[in-house]
Design a protein around this motif. Structure first.
Motif, PDB file in Angstrom:
ATOM      1  N   TYR A 198       0.840  -1.202   0.000  1.00  0.00           N
ATOM      2  CA  TYR A 198       0.000   0.000   0.000  1.00  0.00           C
ATOM      3  C   TYR A 198       0.873   1.249   0.000  1.00  0.00           C
ATOM      4  O   TYR A 198       0.667   2.173  -0.799  1.00  0.00           O
ATOM      5  CB  TYR A 198      -0.918  -0.019   1.222  1.00  0.00           C
ATOM      6  CG  TYR A 198      -1.653   1.278   1.484  1.00  0.00           C
ATOM      7  CD1 TYR A 198      -2.855   1.552   0.837  1.00  0.00           C
ATOM      8  CD2 TYR A 198      -1.140   2.228   2.362  1.00  0.00           C
ATOM      9  CE1 TYR A 198      -3.538   2.742   1.072  1.00  0.00           C
ATOM     10  CE2 TYR A 198      -1.812   3.414   2.607  1.00  0.00           C
ATOM     11  CZ  TYR A 198      -3.000   3.670   1.958  1.00  0.00           C
ATOM     12  OH  TYR A 198      -3.660   4.869   2.192  1.00  0.00           O
ATOM     13  N   ALA A 199       1.854   1.291   0.911  1.00  0.00           N
ATOM     14  CA  ALA A 199       2.748   2.447   0.986  1.00  0.00           C
ATOM     15  C   ALA A 199       3.512   2.638  -0.314  1.00  0.00           C
ATOM     16  O   ALA A 199       3.691   3.771  -0.786  1.00  0.00           O
ATOM     17  CB  ALA A 199       3.720   2.280   2.158  1.00  0.00           C
ATOM     18  N   ALA A 200       3.943   1.548  -0.921  1.00  0.00           N
ATOM     19  CA  ALA A 200       4.696   1.630  -2.180  1.00  0.00           C
ATOM     20  C   ALA A 200       3.849   2.240  -3.293  1.00  0.00           C
ATOM     21  O   ALA A 200       4.337   3.045  -4.090  1.00  0.00           O
ATOM     22  CB  ALA A 200       5.190   0.246  -2.586  1.00  0.00           C
ATOM     23  N   ARG A 201       2.558   1.872  -3.345  1.00  0.00           N
ATOM     24  CA  ARG A 201       1.667   2.431  -4.368  1.00  0.00           C
ATOM     25  C   ARG A 201       1.508   3.939  -4.194  1.00  0.00           C
ATOM     26  O   ARG A 201       1.557   4.703  -5.170  1.00  0.00           O
ATOM     27  CB  ARG A 201       0.286   1.759  -4.309  1.00  0.00           C
ATOM     28  CG  ARG A 201       0.252   0.326  -4.756  1.00  0.00           C
ATOM     29  CD  ARG A 201      -1.172  -0.136  -5.024  1.00  0.00           C
ATOM     30  NE  ARG A 201      -2.032  -0.065  -3.851  1.00  0.00           N
ATOM     31  CZ  ARG A 201      -2.172  -1.037  -2.964  1.00  0.00           C
ATOM     32  NH1 ARG A 201      -1.478  -2.155  -3.086  1.00  0.00           N
ATOM     33  NH2 ARG A 201      -3.016  -0.905  -1.942  1.00  0.00           N
ATOM     34  N   LEU A 257       4.522   8.492   3.955  1.00  0.00           N
ATOM     35  CA  LEU A 257       5.947   8.685   4.224  1.00  0.00           C
ATOM     36  C   LEU A 257       6.241   8.460   5.696  1.00  0.00           C
ATOM     37  O   LEU A 257       7.253   7.841   6.060  1.00  0.00           O
ATOM     38  CB  LEU A 257       6.376  10.098   3.803  1.00  0.00           C
ATOM     39  CG  LEU A 257       6.284  10.408   2.305  1.00  0.00           C
ATOM     40  CD1 LEU A 257       6.572  11.882   2.053  1.00  0.00           C
ATOM     41  CD2 LEU A 257       7.246   9.528   1.511  1.00  0.00           C
ATOM     42  N   SER A 258       5.366   8.947   6.566  1.00  0.00           N
ATOM     43  CA  SER A 258       5.525   8.728   7.998  1.00  0.00           C
ATOM     44  C   SER A 258       5.318   7.257   8.341  1.00  0.00           C
ATOM     45  O   SER A 258       6.029   6.695   9.186  1.00  0.00           O
ATOM     46  CB  SER A 258       4.526   9.595   8.773  1.00  0.00           C
ATOM     47  OG  SER A 258       4.601   9.352  10.160  1.00  0.00           O
ATOM     48  N   ASN A 294       8.125   4.797  10.078  1.00  0.00           N
ATOM     49  CA  ASN A 294       7.935   3.986  11.279  1.00  0.00           C
ATOM     50  C   ASN A 294       8.319   2.532  11.048  1.00  0.00           C
ATOM     51  O   ASN A 294       8.905   1.887  11.918  1.00  0.00           O
ATOM     52  CB  ASN A 294       6.490   4.077  11.758  1.00  0.00           C
ATOM     53  CG  ASN A 294       6.145   5.438  12.313  1.00  0.00           C
ATOM     54  OD1 ASN A 294       7.017   6.212  12.709  1.00  0.00           O
ATOM     55  ND2 ASN A 294       4.864   5.775  12.338  1.00  0.00           N
ATOM     56  N   LEU A 295       8.000   2.011   9.863  1.00  0.00           N
ATOM     57  CA  LEU A 295       8.356   0.622   9.550  1.00  0.00           C
ATOM     58  C   LEU A 295       9.871   0.468   9.424  1.00  0.00           C
ATOM     59  O   LEU A 295      10.444  -0.500   9.946  1.00  0.00           O
ATOM     60  CB  LEU A 295       7.672   0.181   8.252  1.00  0.00           C
ATOM     61  CG  LEU A 295       6.147   0.052   8.278  1.00  0.00           C
ATOM     62  CD1 LEU A 295       5.618  -0.349   6.910  1.00  0.00           C
ATOM     63  CD2 LEU A 295       5.698  -0.953   9.330  1.00  0.00           C
ATOM     64  N   GLN A 347      10.355  13.128   6.962  1.00  0.00           N
ATOM     65  CA  GLN A 347      10.050  11.702   7.035  1.00  0.00           C
ATOM     66  C   GLN A 347      10.716  10.939   5.897  1.00  0.00           C
ATOM     67  O   GLN A 347      11.249   9.835   6.104  1.00  0.00           O
ATOM     68  CB  GLN A 347       8.529  11.479   6.993  1.00  0.00           C
ATOM     69  CG  GLN A 347       7.761  12.080   8.153  1.00  0.00           C
ATOM     70  CD  GLN A 347       8.085  11.428   9.486  1.00  0.00           C
ATOM     71  OE1 GLN A 347       8.648  10.348   9.537  1.00  0.00           O
ATOM     72  NE2 GLN A 347       7.729  12.087  10.579  1.00  0.00           N
ATOM     73  N   ALA A 348      10.685  11.515   4.703  1.00  0.00           N
ATOM     74  CA  ALA A 348      11.326  10.863   3.560  1.00  0.00           C
ATOM     75  C   ALA A 348      12.832  10.749   3.765  1.00  0.00           C
ATOM     76  O   ALA A 348      13.441   9.707   3.496  1.00  0.00           O
ATOM     77  CB  ALA A 348      11.017  11.634   2.278  1.00  0.00           C
TER      78      ALA A 348
END
Length: 379
Positions: free
Chosen positions: A141-144, A186-187, A191-192, A264-265
């Motif tokens: 999801y984050a990658a998309r 990005l946040s 965190n991951l 964050q990035a």
């Protein structure tokens, strides 16, 4: 204690709301049951942020972990993302009943609520460790979303975007709100990456190999989607998106300040490029090597003053510039790596016999048509 300082929920109330959270099916989106869960998640989101700001006990996060509801939050996020991808484009917003316009508004912006709650909860290492199989879906999801950020158009319209109002169906899908949702990932990714050491090895491989989020984040830094150029009379000016969701004009000096999205990035890149385990498993080629080295131009003295650890990243990039990588070997799998398949998304779609039936239910629900053809749809 004033009302402004008082928490929205007590620990007991939060636990009760968390107990009620369920993994709803796709057909239930915008139903009365779904709206109730949306309301509960809004309350939990506000309380979780309040606890963080006031540096109080994080009883929302603790209860979510104790009750095994972290994966339920991921399911909820993926559910609304799937609905917005498969169902919403098939709905004619002009046919939404005026009394259901607010429901449509809540549905479209629920993704932000679910994402913001996960964002604050996953700052906790124990919460990250309790993601279970859903972590694969969350990384995808984050990658998309980050891929969309990397291709975001920075040139805005001549005039400011009009405010969203529930009376105007054409403004339901607001570009700025959509951008803020993408930026929030990005946040989430930060965190991951901060907890990679305690997460399954497959997570690191998925981030570095399958999606190459290092390169994706480099493109985000290059594009800086939190800024845009707009016409102001005869001249072009730069506007920056603030944490409050408002675009504000900034001059050259103000642009030296690091916006939260960018920080964050940068911090995610810092971990992915300098972490020992990541360096062992990330394979350089001519393409990603050249892309990563472009970061040097963005690590300015002003940036280093605000994020000092990036000095180590700059030194690493200078060393990397002396290294000549091999030619690209696209499609090469990681040795000994068995790829995990998305679990949550598959579970959501397993409950769908015919997507056209769900689309029709949604159309009737928003049009205010019940089974007998009268009244506002409530189910």
């Amino acid at each position: 204690m004033s009302n402004e300082e008082a928490p929205l929920l007590s620990a007991f109330e939060a636990e009760h709301l968390i107990t009620s959270l369920k993994e709803l099916p796709l057909a239930q989106v915008a139903s009365s049951a779904w709206m109730k869960q949306h309301e509960n998640m809004e309350k939990l989101n506000i309380q979780a942020h309040w606890n963080t700001m006031k540096m109080c006990e994080e009883f929302v996060t603790v209860a979510l972990v104790d009750q095994g509801k972290i994966e339920t939050l991921v399911h909820d996020l993926l559910l609304i993302d799937t609905w917005k991808t498969l169902v919403w484009p098939k709905i004619d917003s002009k046919k939404i009943h005026p009394e259901n316009m607010l429901i449509a508004y809540f549905v479209l912006y629920h993704e932000s609520t679910a994402l913001n709650l996960l964002e604050i909860v996953l700052y906790n290492q124990l919460a990250c460790e309790n993601l279970g199989d859903s972590i694969t879906d969350l990384v995808d999801y984050a990658a998309r979303k980050i891929a969309r950020l990397a291709a975001w158009d920075r040139v805005g319209p001549n005039d400011d975007e009009p405010p969203v109002t529930v009376e105007d169906a054409s403004l339901l899908d607001n570009p700025t709100q959509r951008l803020r949702t993408h930026l929030s990932t990005l946040s989430l990714l930060r965190n991951l990456t901060s907890n990679l050491a305690t997460l399954p090895f497959g997570v690191t491989t998925r981030i570095l190999v399958k999606h190459d989020l290092i390169v994706a984040l480099c493109h985000v830094i290059e594009r800086a989607p939190w800024e845009k150029k707009v016409r102001n009379g005869k001249r072009w000016v730069v506007q920056r998106l603030g944490e409050d969701g408002e675009w504000k004009e900034v001059d050259e000096e103000e642009r030296q300040g690091v916006v939260g999205w960018a920080a964050q990035a940068w911090l995610a890149l810092y971990t992915l490029l300098l972490d020992e385990q990541c360096r062992k498993h990330y394979e350089f080629n001519t393409h990603n090597h050249a892309t990563i080295l472009k970061l040097r131009a963005h690590i300015t003295p002003a940036l280093l003053d605000q994020i000092p650890p990036l000095a180590s990243l700059l030194r690493y990039l200078e060393e990397l510039s002396l290294f000549t990588p091999a030619e690209s070997t696209s499609g090469r799998p990681a040795m000994g790596f068995v790829e995990e398949l998305p679990h949550v998304e598959r579970k959501i779609m397993e409950g769908v016999r015919d997507i056209s039936d769900i689309i029709e239910v949604a159309r009737k629900r928003f049009a205010g048509v019940t089974g007998d053809g009268s009244g506002i749809a409530k189910g």
